[in-house]
Design a protein around this motif. Sequence first.
Motif, PDB file in Angstrom:
ATOM      1  N   GLU A 131      -3.100   1.789  -8.597  1.00 14.05           N
ATOM      2  CA  GLU A 131      -4.414   1.326  -8.686  1.00 14.05           C
ATOM      3  C   GLU A 131      -4.585   0.608 -10.147  1.00 14.05           C
ATOM      4  OE1 GLU A 131      -8.502   2.913  -6.928  1.00 14.05           O
ATOM      5  OE2 GLU A 131      -7.871   4.057  -8.369  1.00 14.05           O
ATOM      6  N   ALA A 132      -4.285   1.437 -11.066  1.00 15.09           N
ATOM      7  CA  ALA A 132      -4.567   0.899 -12.576  1.00 15.09           C
ATOM      8  C   ALA A 132      -3.641  -0.546 -12.734  1.00 15.09           C
ATOM      9  CB  ALA A 132      -4.132   1.716 -13.463  1.00 15.09           C
ATOM     10  N   TYR A 189       0.586  -4.751  -3.848  1.00 12.51           N
ATOM     11  CA  TYR A 189      -0.524  -4.426  -3.078  1.00 12.51           C
ATOM     12  C   TYR A 189       0.002  -4.229  -1.647  1.00 12.51           C
ATOM     13  CZ  TYR A 189      -4.671  -5.389   0.127  1.00 12.51           C
ATOM     14  OH  TYR A 189      -5.610  -5.265   0.771  1.00 12.51           O
ATOM     15  N   GLU A 220      -5.381  -3.370 -10.934  1.00 16.84           N
ATOM     16  CA  GLU A 220      -6.460  -3.789 -11.689  1.00 16.84           C
ATOM     17  C   GLU A 220      -6.250  -4.949 -12.796  1.00 16.84           C
ATOM     18  OE1 GLU A 220      -9.075  -0.771 -12.779  1.00 16.84           O
ATOM     19  OE2 GLU A 220      -9.187  -0.124 -10.543  1.00 16.84           O
TER      20      GLU A 220
END
Length: 66
Positions: free
Chosen positions: A18-19, A50, A22
């Motif tokens: 997730e990091a 993704y 981002e």
Amino acid sequence: MLAVRGVDRHQRFFAGLEAVLEVLPPPRMFAEIKLDGDVAEAASDFQALYEVFRVAYRKQMDEAEC
């Protein structure tokens, strides 16, 4: 492969993935801007990661849509 190794069940893997997502620039499928050079390559990395995220956490994503 992630499921076989049990990596998809580790919260640290989820948080790390997730990091990374981002901070990478989104590919054209998410943002209507044209990217060039290194930024375009980073956007390709975003798209690949993704897809890994979607496969690894498909069940959780399906539950969220309900």
